[in-house]
Scaffold this active site. Structure first.
Site, PDB file in Angstrom:
ATOM      1  N   CYS A  65     -12.873 -23.280  12.533  1.00  0.00           N
ATOM      2  CA  CYS A  65     -12.884 -21.943  13.154  1.00  0.00           C
ATOM      3  C   CYS A  65     -12.508 -20.853  12.158  1.00  0.00           C
ATOM      4  O   CYS A  65     -12.737 -19.668  12.423  1.00  0.00           O
ATOM      5  CB  CYS A  65     -11.937 -21.909  14.337  1.00  0.00           C
ATOM      6  SG  CYS A  65     -12.276 -23.194  15.530  1.00  0.00           S
ATOM      7  N   ASN A  92     -15.522 -20.613  23.037  1.00  0.00           N
ATOM      8  CA  ASN A  92     -15.023 -20.704  21.657  1.00  0.00           C
ATOM      9  C   ASN A  92     -16.110 -21.317  20.785  1.00  0.00           C
ATOM     10  O   ASN A  92     -16.396 -22.506  20.897  1.00  0.00           O
ATOM     11  CB  ASN A  92     -13.750 -21.559  21.663  1.00  0.00           C
ATOM     12  CG  ASN A  92     -13.170 -21.785  20.279  1.00  0.00           C
ATOM     13  OD1 ASN A  92     -13.843 -21.625  19.266  1.00  0.00           O
ATOM     14  ND2 ASN A  92     -11.909 -22.186  20.231  1.00  0.00           N
ATOM     15  N   HIS A 113     -10.293 -14.626  15.960  1.00  0.00           N
ATOM     16  CA  HIS A 113     -11.072 -15.789  16.404  1.00  0.00           C
ATOM     17  C   HIS A 113     -10.954 -15.890  17.918  1.00  0.00           C
ATOM     18  O   HIS A 113      -9.858 -15.758  18.479  1.00  0.00           O
ATOM     19  CB  HIS A 113     -10.553 -17.046  15.711  1.00  0.00           C
ATOM     20  CG  HIS A 113     -11.067 -18.317  16.309  1.00  0.00           C
ATOM     21  ND1 HIS A 113     -12.399 -18.504  16.597  1.00  0.00           N
ATOM     22  CD2 HIS A 113     -10.433 -19.463  16.683  1.00  0.00           C
ATOM     23  CE1 HIS A 113     -12.562 -19.704  17.129  1.00  0.00           C
ATOM     24  NE2 HIS A 113     -11.383 -20.308  17.196  1.00  0.00           N
TER      25      HIS A 113
HETATM   26  O1  UT7 Z   1     -10.550 -22.834  17.989  1.00  0.00           O
HETATM   27  C1  UT7 Z   1      -9.653 -23.595  17.243  1.00  0.00           C
HETATM   28  C2  UT7 Z   1      -8.261 -23.330  17.623  1.00  0.00           C
HETATM   29  N1  UT7 Z   1      -8.056 -23.716  18.985  1.00  0.00           N
HETATM   30  C3  UT7 Z   1      -7.233 -23.042  19.742  1.00  0.00           C
HETATM   31  O2  UT7 Z   1      -6.674 -22.068  19.311  1.00  0.00           O
HETATM   32  C4  UT7 Z   1      -6.963 -23.557  21.127  1.00  0.00           C
HETATM   33  C5  UT7 Z   1      -5.501 -23.468  21.409  1.00  0.00           C
HETATM   34  N2  UT7 Z   1      -5.076 -24.052  22.665  1.00  0.00           N
HETATM   35  C6  UT7 Z   1      -5.393 -23.545  23.889  1.00  0.00           C
HETATM   36  O3  UT7 Z   1      -6.187 -22.632  23.996  1.00  0.00           O
HETATM   37  C7  UT7 Z   1      -4.665 -24.103  25.090  1.00  0.00           C
HETATM   38  O4  UT7 Z   1      -3.717 -25.039  24.645  1.00  0.00           O
HETATM   39  C8  UT7 Z   1      -5.590 -24.775  26.165  1.00  0.00           C
HETATM   40  C9  UT7 Z   1      -6.384 -23.699  26.874  1.00  0.00           C
HETATM   41  C10 UT7 Z   1      -6.489 -25.781  25.502  1.00  0.00           C
HETATM   42  C11 UT7 Z   1      -4.724 -25.477  27.222  1.00  0.00           C
HETATM   43  O5  UT7 Z   1      -3.808 -24.562  27.786  1.00  0.00           O
HETATM   44  P1  UT7 Z   1      -2.255 -24.907  27.854  1.00  0.00           P
HETATM   45  O6  UT7 Z   1      -1.612 -23.772  28.501  1.00  0.00           O
HETATM   46  O7  UT7 Z   1      -1.783 -25.223  26.446  1.00  0.00           O
HETATM   47  O8  UT7 Z   1      -2.226 -26.174  28.792  1.00  0.00           O
HETATM   48  P2  UT7 Z   1      -1.499 -27.579  28.562  1.00  0.00           P
HETATM   49  O9  UT7 Z   1      -2.311 -28.446  27.682  1.00  0.00           O
HETATM   50  O10 UT7 Z   1      -0.067 -27.346  28.207  1.00  0.00           O
HETATM   51  O11 UT7 Z   1      -1.566 -28.193  30.039  1.00  0.00           O
HETATM   52  C12 UT7 Z   1      -0.895 -27.547  31.131  1.00  0.00           C
HETATM   53  C13 UT7 Z   1      -1.164 -28.305  32.414  1.00  0.00           C
HETATM   54  C14 UT7 Z   1      -0.872 -29.790  32.314  1.00  0.00           C
HETATM   55  O12 UT7 Z   1      -0.375 -30.202  33.591  1.00  0.00           O
HETATM   56  P3  UT7 Z   1       1.195 -30.387  33.841  1.00  0.00           P
HETATM   57  O13 UT7 Z   1       1.654 -31.396  32.852  1.00  0.00           O
HETATM   58  O14 UT7 Z   1       1.801 -29.036  33.620  1.00  0.00           O
HETATM   59  O15 UT7 Z   1       1.263 -30.814  35.278  1.00  0.00           O
HETATM   60  C15 UT7 Z   1      -2.212 -30.430  32.076  1.00  0.00           C
HETATM   61  O16 UT7 Z   1      -2.281 -31.752  32.538  1.00  0.00           O
HETATM   62  O17 UT7 Z   1      -2.552 -28.235  32.759  1.00  0.00           O
HETATM   63  C16 UT7 Z   1      -3.113 -29.554  32.877  1.00  0.00           C
HETATM   64  N3  UT7 Z   1      -4.470 -29.514  32.317  1.00  0.00           N
HETATM   65  C17 UT7 Z   1      -5.544 -29.160  33.031  1.00  0.00           C
HETATM   66  N4  UT7 Z   1      -5.706 -28.810  34.317  1.00  0.00           N
HETATM   67  C18 UT7 Z   1      -6.952 -28.472  34.722  1.00  0.00           C
HETATM   68  C19 UT7 Z   1      -4.858 -29.761  31.043  1.00  0.00           C
HETATM   69  N5  UT7 Z   1      -6.178 -29.568  30.909  1.00  0.00           N
HETATM   70  C20 UT7 Z   1      -6.631 -29.200  32.120  1.00  0.00           C
HETATM   71  C21 UT7 Z   1      -7.894 -28.850  32.614  1.00  0.00           C
HETATM   72  N6  UT7 Z   1      -8.004 -28.491  33.917  1.00  0.00           N
HETATM   73  N7  UT7 Z   1      -8.984 -28.830  31.822  1.00  0.00           N
END
Ligand code: UT7
Length: 333
Positions: A122, A289, A258
């Site tokens: 990226c 993205n 980005h």
């Molecule tokens: O482009 C290259 C660089 N990439 C980035 O910069 C991406 C950076 N990361 C992100 O954008 C975020 O981490 C995501 C959007 C991918 C995820 O968001 P998050 O706020 O970090 O979520 P998380 O992984 O901490 O998950 C939070 C909750 C979890 O549930 P509990 O444990 O709180 O009950 C996950 O199990 O959301 C759950 N979860 C989902 N729920 C519905 C994880 N993925 C999903 C999903 N749909 N797809």
């Protein structure tokens, strides 16, 4: 003793034209949520993405690159024959070798321009821009075409909750050439290899073959640590970039980070204390993205929509797998 004669380049370089190509398939969240047990609401809340675009089989890496480049070259007011170097930033050209850049340079009608790919995920487009700036000023090339292009839909597991809703396809391009005033500021770039495994191809191809598997080793991402790294560290990189260019946030007109996640964009803007009037790229909502393509796609959109105007000062910050990052200030062409 013989001495080597050095070549002098242009006093300054600038981005002379920007172009992009958005693939034709629009895919709303509703179309992908079932496979990952998610919801439109969750995806919008956590990432800001409402829809993304996926390429059709005809919209190849080469086809999208050529379309974006033709537009950038036309807007730069030069001919393809004036391009001395083509740099393609991508992680989704599926041949290990050769690079896709020579095929693009040939199809565009360059005069056998130097052409090579770079792999900085990226952060690739801003790495390419930094190289182009230094080539033009160093005398290595008169005009350089920098392309960021991805077909991440080819290497994304549609059932993976961590990536299926984020990654998308598209291409963006910029022509860099000589200028009578500075148009590209010094790059701030680096890597954090301690976090090498946070975003990666799941497996080495040799392991896939040794295990007798028939499916692609897709991308995987531990999103949350990347999220935290990007939100805090990249704001500092943005501040350093402005300082190195002799600018402050008060000089900024446009911010084009980005397009990884709307919350990261907002967190960076807050941490850098960007004034309200700075216009911020938010292409991710409609485009997803697109890794190396995200910054030129977002910038082009802002230019087309009159959000970024000729002469505006824009801060670009790119970051991603590696972890790698690169940022610079440019003048909008
Ligand atoms: O482009 C290259 C660089 N990439 C980035 O910069 C991406 C950076 N990361 C992100 O954008 C975020 O981490 C995501 C959007 C991918 C995820 O968001 P998050 O706020 O970090 O979520 P998380 O992984 O901490 O998950 C939070 C909750 C979890 O549930 P509990 O444990 O709180 O009950 C996950 O199990 O959301 C759950 N979860 C989902 N729920 C519905 C994880 N993925 C999903 C999903 N749909 N797809």
């Amino acid at each position: 003793m013989a001495t080597i004669v050095p070549v002098a380049g242009a006093a300054y370089s600038a981005v002379l034209g920007v172009g992009s190509y958005r693939p034709s398939r629009i895919v709303p969240n509703a179309d992908i949520v079932d496979a990952i047990d998610s919801s439109d609401e969750w995806i919008q809340q956590r990432s800001g993405i409402k829809q993304r675009r996926f390429a059709t089989p005809e919209e190849t890496v080469q086809m999208m690159s050529v379309a974006a480049s033709r537009s950038a070259i036309e807007r730069a007011g030069i001919s393809a024959a004036q391009i001395d170097c083509v740099i393609v930033a991508t992680v989704s050209h599926m041949l290990q070798t050769p690079a896709i850049a020579p095929a693009i340079a040939y199809e565009l009608g360059t005069d056998q321009a130097a052409a090579f790919d770079i792999s900085a995920a990226c952060a690739g487009f801003c790495h390419g821009l930094a190289l182009a700036d230094q080539m033009v000023r160093g005398g290595g090339a008169g005009h350089v075409l920098v392309i960021g292009v991805e077909r991440l839909s080819d290497i994304t597991d549609t059932t993976d909750r961590g990536t299926a809703f984020i990654f998308a396809d598209g291409a963006g391009a910029a022509v860099v050439g000589p200028s009578d005033k500075p148009g590209i500021g010094p790059v701030v770039w680096g890597s954090d290899g301690e976090q090498y495994d946070l975003i990666r191809q799941k497996e080495d191809w040799r392991d896939v073959i040794a295990a007798g598997k028939s499916e692609m080793p897709n991308l995987m991402m531990l999103g949350n640590p990347v999220f935290r790294w990007a939100s805090f560290t990249m704001a500092k990189v943005g501040q350093q970039t402005l300082e190195l260019s002799g600018l402050t946030v008060d000089d900024l007109d446009v911010f084009v980070p980005h397009q990884a996640n709307m919350r990261i964009i907002d967190a960076m803007a807050r941490a850098m204390k960007l004034p309200e009037r700075v216009r911020i790229a938010r292409d991710i909502a409609e485009q997803g993205n697109t890794s190396a393509a995200s910054i030129p796609l977002a910038l082009d959109r802002m230019m087309v929509e009159d959000q970024a105007r000729s002469g505006d000062i824009a801060l670009l910050i790119a970051f991603g797998a590696g972890l790698a990052y690169a940022a610079q200030v440019i003048t909008v062409p």
